[in-house]
Design a protein around this motif. Structure first.
Motif, PDB file in Angstrom:
ATOM      1  N   LYS A  77      -9.404  -3.376   0.691  1.00  0.00           N
ATOM      2  CA  LYS A  77      -8.159  -4.108   0.862  1.00  0.00           C
ATOM      3  C   LYS A  77      -7.512  -4.399  -0.490  1.00  0.00           C
ATOM      4  O   LYS A  77      -8.186  -4.675  -1.472  1.00  0.00           O
ATOM      5  CB  LYS A  77      -8.414  -5.415   1.612  1.00  0.00           C
ATOM      6  CG  LYS A  77      -8.828  -5.216   3.069  1.00  0.00           C
ATOM      7  CD  LYS A  77      -8.987  -6.553   3.772  1.00  0.00           C
ATOM      8  CE  LYS A  77      -9.353  -6.344   5.236  1.00  0.00           C
ATOM      9  NZ  LYS A  77      -9.506  -7.632   5.960  1.00  0.00           N
TER      10      LYS A  77
ATOM     11  N   GLY B 195       1.056   8.068   2.474  1.00  0.00           N
ATOM     12  CA  GLY B 195       0.744   6.837   3.183  1.00  0.00           C
ATOM     13  C   GLY B 195       1.911   6.249   3.935  1.00  0.00           C
ATOM     14  O   GLY B 195       2.030   5.021   4.037  1.00  0.00           O
TER      15      GLY B 195
ATOM     16  N   PRO C 231       0.816  -1.227   0.000  1.00  0.00           N
ATOM     17  CA  PRO C 231       0.000   0.000   0.000  1.00  0.00           C
ATOM     18  C   PRO C 231       0.847   1.273   0.000  1.00  0.00           C
ATOM     19  O   PRO C 231       0.495   2.253  -0.661  1.00  0.00           O
ATOM     20  CB  PRO C 231      -0.821  -0.145   1.285  1.00  0.00           C
ATOM     21  CG  PRO C 231      -0.983  -1.624   1.442  1.00  0.00           C
ATOM     22  CD  PRO C 231       0.340  -2.202   0.993  1.00  0.00           C
TER      23      PRO C 231
ATOM     24  N   ARG D 192      -8.598   8.704  -0.040  1.00  0.00           N
ATOM     25  CA  ARG D 192      -7.785   8.582  -1.257  1.00  0.00           C
ATOM     26  C   ARG D 192      -8.493   9.370  -2.355  1.00  0.00           C
ATOM     27  O   ARG D 192      -9.596   9.025  -2.782  1.00  0.00           O
ATOM     28  CB  ARG D 192      -7.626   7.126  -1.697  1.00  0.00           C
ATOM     29  CG  ARG D 192      -6.630   6.985  -2.876  1.00  0.00           C
ATOM     30  CD  ARG D 192      -6.920   5.754  -3.730  1.00  0.00           C
ATOM     31  NE  ARG D 192      -6.814   4.529  -2.975  1.00  0.00           N
ATOM     32  CZ  ARG D 192      -7.178   3.342  -3.469  1.00  0.00           C
ATOM     33  NH1 ARG D 192      -7.662   3.246  -4.700  1.00  0.00           N
ATOM     34  NH2 ARG D 192      -7.082   2.261  -2.714  1.00  0.00           N
TER      35      ARG D 192
ATOM     36  N   ASP E  20     -10.324   4.477   1.010  1.00  0.00           N
ATOM     37  CA  ASP E  20      -9.612   4.855   2.234  1.00  0.00           C
ATOM     38  C   ASP E  20     -10.326   5.989   2.965  1.00  0.00           C
ATOM     39  O   ASP E  20      -9.769   7.064   3.189  1.00  0.00           O
ATOM     40  CB  ASP E  20      -8.168   5.261   1.916  1.00  0.00           C
ATOM     41  CG  ASP E  20      -7.377   4.117   1.304  1.00  0.00           C
ATOM     42  OD1 ASP E  20      -7.680   2.965   1.647  1.00  0.00           O
ATOM     43  OD2 ASP E  20      -6.481   4.379   0.502  1.00  0.00           O
TER      44      ASP E  20
ATOM     45  N   SER F 199     -11.337   1.027   4.378  1.00  0.00           N
ATOM     46  CA  SER F 199     -10.530   1.006   3.168  1.00  0.00           C
ATOM     47  C   SER F 199     -10.744  -0.292   2.415  1.00  0.00           C
ATOM     48  O   SER F 199     -11.009  -1.340   3.018  1.00  0.00           O
ATOM     49  CB  SER F 199      -9.042   1.180   3.498  1.00  0.00           C
ATOM     50  OG  SER F 199      -8.600   0.135   4.332  1.00  0.00           O
TER      51      SER F 199
ATOM     52  N   SER G 143     -11.561   3.650  10.279  1.00  0.00           N
ATOM     53  CA  SER G 143     -11.037   3.606   8.914  1.00  0.00           C
ATOM     54  C   SER G 143     -11.795   2.571   8.106  1.00  0.00           C
ATOM     55  O   SER G 143     -12.034   1.451   8.576  1.00  0.00           O
ATOM     56  CB  SER G 143      -9.544   3.265   8.926  1.00  0.00           C
ATOM     57  OG  SER G 143      -9.035   3.178   7.612  1.00  0.00           O
TER      58      SER G 143
ATOM     59  N   ASP H 199       0.761   4.218  -2.909  1.00  0.00           N
ATOM     60  CA  ASP H 199       0.531   5.636  -2.640  1.00  0.00           C
ATOM     61  C   ASP H 199       1.711   6.488  -3.106  1.00  0.00           C
ATOM     62  O   ASP H 199       1.524   7.610  -3.584  1.00  0.00           O
ATOM     63  CB  ASP H 199       0.287   5.867  -1.153  1.00  0.00           C
ATOM     64  CG  ASP H 199      -1.086   5.400  -0.713  1.00  0.00           C
ATOM     65  OD1 ASP H 199      -1.964   5.271  -1.570  1.00  0.00           O
ATOM     66  OD2 ASP H 199      -1.278   5.163   0.494  1.00  0.00           O
TER      67      ASP H 199
ATOM     68  N   PRO I 177      -4.002   9.154   3.582  1.00  0.00           N
ATOM     69  CA  PRO I 177      -4.472   8.151   4.548  1.00  0.00           C
ATOM     70  C   PRO I 177      -3.413   7.123   4.930  1.00  0.00           C
ATOM     71  O   PRO I 177      -2.537   6.795   4.140  1.00  0.00           O
ATOM     72  CB  PRO I 177      -5.642   7.486   3.809  1.00  0.00           C
ATOM     73  CG  PRO I 177      -6.146   8.529   2.895  1.00  0.00           C
ATOM     74  CD  PRO I 177      -4.939   9.298   2.450  1.00  0.00           C
ATOM     75  N   ARG I 178      -3.529   6.642   6.167  1.00  0.00           N
ATOM     76  CA  ARG I 178      -2.641   5.631   6.767  1.00  0.00           C
ATOM     77  C   ARG I 178      -1.284   6.201   7.146  1.00  0.00           C
ATOM     78  O   ARG I 178      -0.392   5.452   7.546  1.00  0.00           O
ATOM     79  CB  ARG I 178      -2.461   4.420   5.838  1.00  0.00           C
ATOM     80  CG  ARG I 178      -3.729   3.671   5.523  1.00  0.00           C
ATOM     81  CD  ARG I 178      -3.425   2.393   4.735  1.00  0.00           C
ATOM     82  NE  ARG I 178      -2.708   2.662   3.497  1.00  0.00           N
ATOM     83  CZ  ARG I 178      -3.290   3.000   2.358  1.00  0.00           C
ATOM     84  NH1 ARG I 178      -4.607   3.088   2.292  1.00  0.00           N
ATOM     85  NH2 ARG I 178      -2.587   3.243   1.279  1.00  0.00           N
TER      86      ARG I 178
ATOM     87  N   GLU J  83     -11.313   7.503   6.038  1.00  0.00           N
ATOM     88  CA  GLU J  83     -11.069   7.531   7.471  1.00  0.00           C
ATOM     89  C   GLU J  83     -11.977   8.566   8.141  1.00  0.00           C
ATOM     90  O   GLU J  83     -12.450   9.506   7.501  1.00  0.00           O
ATOM     91  CB  GLU J  83      -9.603   7.877   7.748  1.00  0.00           C
ATOM     92  CG  GLU J  83      -8.621   6.865   7.193  1.00  0.00           C
ATOM     93  CD  GLU J  83      -7.179   7.279   7.408  1.00  0.00           C
ATOM     94  OE1 GLU J  83      -6.300   6.416   7.338  1.00  0.00           O
ATOM     95  OE2 GLU J  83      -6.935   8.487   7.639  1.00  0.00           O
TER      96      GLU J  83
END
Length: 255
Positions: free
Chosen positions: A152, A97, A55, A239, A200, A150, A148, A59, A123-124, A202
């Protein structure tokens, strides 16, 4: 055909004619830096060890692609360079990310923002340190992640042997149903009118000096601005669709 050859020859002549201008652009120092985090490339779940892309690398690629639409040169900055004060060379830092980051590097980023730098994190980002211990990095900017949602990433296909004799599997990253977010009237970046998001999603709670810039249709903040010292720390809880992502980067740099 002949038309294609004609276009190629014209482009070649233009490149020769403008070689000095092209060379001058290449030699210009970077104005926008993208954080390349070795920690985030190493601190991954065992199931991702043979993935073609994690991930974070997904990003990273998206951010670099969007940044290429800017009228300035984009470059990368490493954690070690940040620890040695390299951030002062750039007006804008992008954190794509970066889930894992050493505390010493995060402290340098806070110093950078306080001194007038501008940051956009996606995000993340900024969740754990190099030992995978949860850290309150976002809380330093008045932001707290509460939930969150998202899509996968899915590893598919047979494992393929790479040049170094290791194996990798292709990975797909879902987009989900597009949702349009709208700006808070009078907030920074409100002239963008709207931003479309892919995934994503959140949820964040804000305190202190963090304020919403864009909102989900239900009114919850989707993009946040934390005015910290002389600079601004933006955090995207979504995202953003690729074209709108490029528009957002252009506006942040212009401002």
């Amino acid at each position: 055909g002949l038309d294609t050859i004609d276009d190629l020859l014209k482009s070649t002549l233009d490149a020769r004619r403008l070689r000095n201008e092209i060379g001058a652009f290449v030699e210009q120092p970077g104005q926008v830096a993208i954080l390349y985090s070795q920690t985030s490339t190493l601190q991954i779940p065992p199931a991702m060890f043979n993935w073609e892309r994690t991930p974070y690398l997904f990003d990273l690629e998206r951010t670099y692609t969007a940044s290429r639409f800017l009228d300035v040169k984009t470059t990368f900055v490493t954690e070690r360079q940040i620890e040695h004060g390299k951030l002062s060379d750039f007006p804008v830092l992008l954190i794509p990310g970066v889930n894992a980051l050493p505390a010493s590097v995060e402290a340098k980023i806070r110093e950078y923002v306080a001194a007038g730098g501008h940051v956009l994190a996606t995000p993340r980002s900024l969740s754990v340190d190099e030992y995978n211990h949860p850290r309150g990095y976002l809380a330093e900017f008045g932001i707290r992640l509460t939930s969150s949602e998202s899509l996968k990433a899915v590893a598919a296909g047979e494992q393929e042997q790479r040049y170094d004799q290791t194996f990798s599997r292709s990975v797909s990253f879902g987009r989900g149903t597009a949702i349009t977010t709208t700006p808070v009237p009078g907030a920074p970046l409100s002239s963008l009118r709207q931003l479309s998001i892919e995934a994503d999603r959140e949820r964040v709670e804000l305190s202190a000096y963090a304020t919403p810039v864009f909102r989900y249709p239900d009114g919850i903040a989707s993009l946040v601005a934390a005015h910290f010292g002389k600079g601004t720390f933006y955090y995207s809880a979504v995202r953003i669709e690729e074209r709108d992502y490029a528009r957002l980067l252009d506006r942040i740099f212009s401002d």
